[in-house]
Design an enzyme around this catalytic site. Structure first.
Site, PDB file in Angstrom:
ATOM      1  N   GLY A 647     -18.272   0.934 -54.501  1.00  0.00           N
ATOM      2  CA  GLY A 647     -16.901   0.579 -54.819  1.00  0.00           C
ATOM      3  C   GLY A 647     -16.333  -0.309 -53.736  1.00  0.00           C
ATOM      4  N   GLY A 649     -12.447  -1.886 -52.280  1.00  0.00           N
ATOM      5  CA  GLY A 649     -11.004  -1.820 -52.447  1.00  0.00           C
ATOM      6  C   GLY A 649     -10.399  -2.963 -51.675  1.00  0.00           C
ATOM      7  N   GLY A 650      -9.092  -2.964 -51.551  1.00  0.00           N
ATOM      8  CA  GLY A 650      -8.389  -4.033 -50.875  1.00  0.00           C
ATOM      9  C   GLY A 650      -9.013  -4.363 -49.531  1.00  0.00           C
ATOM     10  CE  LYS A 668     -11.705   4.893 -48.446  1.00  0.00           C
ATOM     11  NZ  LYS A 668     -10.289   5.294 -48.408  1.00  0.00           N
ATOM     12  CG  ASP A 765      -2.220   3.931 -53.749  1.00  0.00           C
ATOM     13  OD1 ASP A 765      -1.690   3.588 -54.837  1.00  0.00           O
ATOM     14  OD2 ASP A 765      -3.168   3.321 -53.236  1.00  0.00           O
TER      15      ASP A 765
END
Ligand SMILES: *[C@@H]1O[C@H](CO)[C@@H](O)[C@H](O)[C@H]1NC(C)=O
Ligand SMILES: *[C@@H]1O[C@H](CO)[C@@H](O)[C@H](O)[C@H]1NC(C)=O
Ligand SMILES: *[C@@H]1O[C@H](CO)[C@@H](O)[C@H](O)[C@H]1NC(C)=O
Ligand SMILES: *[C@@H]1O[C@H](CO)[C@@H](O)[C@H](O)[C@H]1NC(C)=O
Ligand SMILES: *[C@@H]1O[C@H](CO)[C@@H](O)[C@H](O)[C@H]1NC(C)=O
Ligand SMILES: *[C@@H]1O[C@H](CO)[C@@H](O)[C@H](O)[C@H]1NC(C)=O
Ligand SMILES: *[C@@H]1O[C@H](CO)[C@@H](O)[C@H](O)[C@H]1NC(C)=O
Length: 924
Positions: A647, A649-650, A668, A765
């Site tokens: 994945g 993300g920003g 991550k 979020d």
């Protein structure tokens, strides 16, 4: 308004238009009943299944809820209480001429009640609509027959109509728990037959309790709690000689407690708590022979507790939160019924009666925050019922009586801030039901008995600031502390404990607060303690030595480590760095090390060209682990390559890493502008690092260096809810029961953040992509990169929340108020969660283009919900890919209602997450 002609007129109109065509017979009654049922009532539980006409002479007498006169078999009562029936008020029932009792309480009847629609009901004797969904003003009841009128727990608003003062036969008037916002009218004093006057919990305009109340000579129950009463209690209250229950609690009543109360010889209960009453407790109350419960707490009463009142045979005596002074009369202990004694937050002095408890089945005993001295009364638990003993902030001295050690019922103990001393009775440590044990700031000595391990329900052990000594019991009994599965707070600070910190403390699963500071503890810090996930950690000012375990080698923990002269750390200033090796072995080691370093050196040189991790010859990064982990950060690095990306993300990439142990983790790696990545990293580690909850993703460890930051989580097999609902992968689409479980789990995770974390955490979020699903599709809230802890400052609790410098969150999930106020409150998360619920129901993304220009899922669903009935609405919006049964559709309908509340435009109207959990779990 009222005149008899009006009544007659209505009566005639009614008969002309409805009644004439029907023969008055029970077969006509069955037709009325069955028609009302078929055309007006929603009966989801099929309670009225047997209301069926099978032959022309069908009698309704054996139908569910119908009662008939025994002799001539005419319908006299309809009782549908608690059947889950919906619809408008079924006024046609009143066309049954013989009907006298209509009970529709505890259903889902809604709409308003007009006086006209009700007029056929003038023959009723008893009428009960409480616990329904009625709104609007109260209707007029033009009836001389009505004896019982119960309309409590609806949403009736406005004034009480004048006609209410004219129901001459009325005995019970129950209007509590509505939104009535006029004044409490004095004409109600005309209801001289009343036995029950129950108007509590309404937002009335500030009113006096009318003097006319004294006319209700037959009154037995007067319930006006939470009714905005001001001024004094009228003297005329002394006329209510039949009164048994007087409840005027939670108002703004001032002045003295009237002496006239002593005339109410039938009083069983006096509830005057939370008012502004002043003066003394009238001694004449002792003349009430039937009184069992007296609660005058939270007022401004002063003076002494009169001897005569202390001598009454009460069950509960609550005088707390007043300004009482003087000693407690000895005679209080002669009471044979006293179960609850609350005297806290007064200025009582002297010794407590020494026989207290000897004759009373005391359960709850709270005398905290007074000026009592002397010894604790030894007989408190004599009747073996005592559960709570709360005596903190007094000047009690001497020992804890041995008899308390035999008190098996005890579960809550607070004795802090006294001058108690000596050894705590051996058996007292082992009272197995104790959940909260506070002995702090006394002069206790001796050691903690090993029997404390039996306290399996213990949540807090607070014994700091005494002279306890010996070892922390754990070694004799290796499994002992690990039986404390509920313990969240352990404070042994400022005593004289010696020996080592037992490593078994590291296996307390719920511990959040650990303070062992200011003792004489020695030895090393057990590595096992790093397994704990603590909010507060303090082992300062002891004699601990050796190297700080890597899990604590973080500035976050520094202040909790200071004051241990022999503690060392490789990198924590001002702790000294650790001497690596003893001089004797140094020579041999040096040669080996030299060769080794040479080898390593060239290896590093080689690796440096390929890897950006090891940029510094000192240990180039900081590692903090938050869980028991069986891998090292080095094992992860080779996997941080494109093939393993699951994945992006920003500003991050997420990799899947399968470890040697077989465990799979998600790593991550944060990219992007350094400041931003740093912020995300900090908020993620600070919030997640201290959380333990089954519905929140587990952060296993983090690792940061100058140029990189990684976070390691448990791996979630089913990806995110967003993937599952909207992904084009061939994910198995969850059916409704799964979706519902996901909704509840995620709600519980968020409720934990909002209500159980101190300070509360706002996620900021919440979205389906941040709700991850494990192998069994159980949800975990993830991604705390934007999370904020809420430090509500005094005076800010109304507006609430912290102001942010920019909008954060994800389009489609952001609460409307947030984009202009930039205020973060829990309620913004509630909104986002509501959007997730709508995603679960509709299967659509929040910004699905099919909603049309400028519409999101909230707007779309709200519009459909406003134009259609709830069932039709569900049929239109529900995810067509989900084949739902009828009962599932019902459940979806209820979840939809919760979602609509959550996404209300006004933060105030959104329920709290805790309430959301309750609403979701309710009634299924
Ligand atoms: C009610 O009475 C009728 C006959 O009068 C009978 O057929 C029916 O079974 C009864 N119903 C119940 C629920 O007892
Ligand atoms: C049935 O009996 C009750 C009381 O016995 C009486 O009040 C009522 O008028 C009677 N109804 C009919 C229709 O005869
Ligand atoms: C009463 O509730 C039903 C759904 O149970 C709804 O369709 C109807 O609009 C409501 N009526 C009023 C007047 O609120
Ligand atoms: C009744 O009023 C309360 C508080 O204003 C509101 O939350 C609730 O939705 C209302 N219920 C109905 C059925 O109108
Ligand atoms: C209450 O009773 C008094 C005296 O009987 C009468 O004057 C007054 O009009 C009554 N009030 C109402 C609202 O009926
Ligand atoms: C103690 O009681 C007084 C009088 O009711 C009240 O004003 C005060 O707030 C109470 N103190 C606490 C800590 O509750
Ligand atoms: C502990 O004991 C010492 C010596 O007996 C005494 O000086 C000190 O005041 C005691 N501390 C407490 C908190 O009781």
């Amino acid at each position: 308004m009222r005149n008899p002609n009006f009544e007659t007129l209505l009566f005639c109109v009614f008969w002309v238009s409805f009644a004439l065509p029907f023969v008055v017979s029970f077969n006509g009654d069955s037709q009325i009943l069955s028609r009302v049922k078929n055309s007006q009532l929603g009966d989801p539980n099929g309670k009225l299944r047997d209301w069926v006409i099978s032959n022309p002479d069908q009698s309704p007498c054996n139908w569910t809820g119908i009662g008939c006169e025994a002799r001539n078999r005419t319908v006299i009562s309809i009782d549908l209480s608690g059947y889950g029936i919906s619809g408008g008020f079924p006024f046609e029932f009143c066309r049954i001429r013989t009907l006298r009792f209509l009970y529709l309480a505890d259903n889902f009847f809604n709409g308003s009640l007009s006086s006209q629609a009700l007029s056929p009901c003038f023959r009723l004797r008893e009428f009960d609509l409480s616990d329904n969904l009625f709104i609007g003003e109260l209707p007029d009841f033009w009836s001389d027959n009505l004896e019982v009128l119960r309309l409590s727990n609806n949403n009736f608003s406005g004034d009480i109509p004048v006609s209410f003062g004219q129901m001459r036969s009325l005995k019970v008037l129950s209007l509590g728990g509505n939104l009535l916002d006029g004044k409490i009218p004095s004409f109600l004093g005309n209801l001289t037959e009343l036995t029950n006057f129950e108007l509590g919990f309404n937002p009335f305009k500030a009113s006096h309790l009318p003097e006319e109340i004294g006319n209700m000579l037959k009154l037995e129950v007067l319930w006006l709690s939470n009714s905005n009463l001001v001024g004094e209690i009228p003297f005329s209250i002394g006329n209510l000689v039949s009164l048994q229950n007087l409840d005027l609690s939670c108002n703004f009543l001032s002045g003295k407690i009237p002496e006239s109360l002593s005339m109410l010889k039938n009083l069983v209960q006096i509830e005057l708590y939370q008012n502004q009453l002043s003066g003394e407790l009238p001694e004449s109350l002792a003349e009430l022979p039937a009184l069992l419960r007296l609660d005058v707490s939270q007022n401004s009463l002063a003076g002494k507790l009169p001897k005569k009142i202390a001598a009454m045979q009460l069950e509960s005596l609550n005088l707390n939160d007043n300004f009482f002074t003087g000693e407690i009369p000895q005679v209080l202990s002669s009471n044979k019924y006293l179960t609850q004694l609350k005297l806290f937050n007064n200025s009582f002095t002297g010794k407590l009666p020494s026989d207290l408890g000897k004759f009373s089945p005391l359960e709850e005993f709270d005398v905290s925050t007074n000026n009592f001295d002397g010894e604790l009364p030894p007989f408190l638990c004599y009747k073996k019922k005592l559960q709570r003993i709360v005596v903190f902030e007094n000047r009690f001295s001497g020992k804890i009586p041995e008899s308390y050690g035999e008190c098996e019922s005890l579960n809550y103990v607070r004795m802090g801030d006294n001058t108690l001393s000596g050894n705590v009775p051996e058996n007292f440590w082992g009272r197995t039901l104790i959940q909260f044990l506070e002995l702090h700031s006394n002069h206790f000595e001796g050691s903690i008995s090993s029997s404390i391990s039996a306290l399996q329900q213990l949540t807090s052990l607070l014994i700091s600031g005494n002279n306890f000594s010996g070892e922390i019991p754990a070694r004799k009994i290796p499994d002992s502390v690990s039986s404390w599965t509920e313990l969240t707070e352990l404070n042994l600070a400022r005593n004289r404990f010696t020996g080592e910190i037992p490593p078994t403390l590291g296996s307390l699963p719920a511990l959040l607060y650990l303070d062992l500071s200011g003792n004489l503890l020695s030895g090393k810090i057990p590595e096992d303690l790093t397994k704990l996930r603590l909010n507060q950690f303090n082992i300062s000012d002891n004699f601990l030595n050796g190297e700080v375990p890597s899990g604590f080698n973080h500035e976050y923990f520094l202040t909790g480590l200071l004051g241990n002269p022999n503690l060392c750390s490789p990198n924590l200033d001002p702790l000294p760095t650790c001497p690596r090796i003893k001089p004797a072995t140094l020579y041999v080691m040096a040669i080996i090390t030299f060769c080794f370093l040479l080898l390593i050196g060239s290896l590093i040189w080689f690796l440096r060209t390929r890897s950006n991790f090891l940029t510094n010859t000192r240990r180039p990064y900081k590692v903090t682990s938050f869980q028991r982990i069986e891998f090292s950060e080095e094992e992860l690095f080779p996997f941080l390559k494109d093939e393993c990306i699951i994945g992006t993300g920003g500003s991050c990439r997420v990799y899947k890493v399968k470890l040697k142990t077989g465990q799979t983790v998600a790593v991550k790696r944060l990219w992007g502008v350094k400041r931003e990545a740093e912020d995300v990293f900090r908020s993620e580690t600070e919030s997640l690092g201290r959380i333990r909850h089954g519905n929140i993703v587990k952060l296993l460890m983090c690792c940061s260096g100058d140029e990189f930051r990684i976070l390691v989580y448990e791996y979630m097999e089913n990806g995110s809810l967003g993937d599952v609902l909207h992904g084009d992968k061939c994910a198995v689409l969850p059916d409704w029961p799964k979706r519902f479980t996901i909704a509840i789990g995620a709600a519980q995770g968020l409720a934990y953040l909002h209500h159980d974390c101190q300070p509360p955490i706002v996620h900021r979020d919440v979205k389906s992509n941040n709700i991850l699903l494990d192998a069994e599709m159980r949800p975990r809230v993830a991604d705390f990169g934007l999370a904020k802890t809420l430090q509500i400052t005094a005076g800010d609790s109304g507006g609430g929340g912290a102001a942010m410098s920019r909008v954060a969150g994800t389009h489609g999930y952001i609460a409307p108020e947030y984009s202009y106020t930039l205020k973060v409150t829990e309620k913004s998360d509630v909104y986002s969660f509501g959007v997730v619920l709508l995603e679960l129901i509709t299967g659509k993304r929040p910004n699905d283009p099919s909603f049309g220009e400028n519409k999101d899922v909230v707007k779309w669903v709200t519009e459909v919900a406003l134009s259609l009935s709830s069932a039709e609405c569900v049929a239109q919006i529900v995810d067509p890919r989900m084949k739902s049964s009828a009962s599932e559709l019902k459940e979806i309908q209820k979840v939809l209602n919760v979602a609509l509340q959550c996404t209300s435009a006004f933060p105030m109207n959104r329920p709290s997450m805790r309430k959301v959990v309750e609403l979701l779990k309710d009634q299924w």
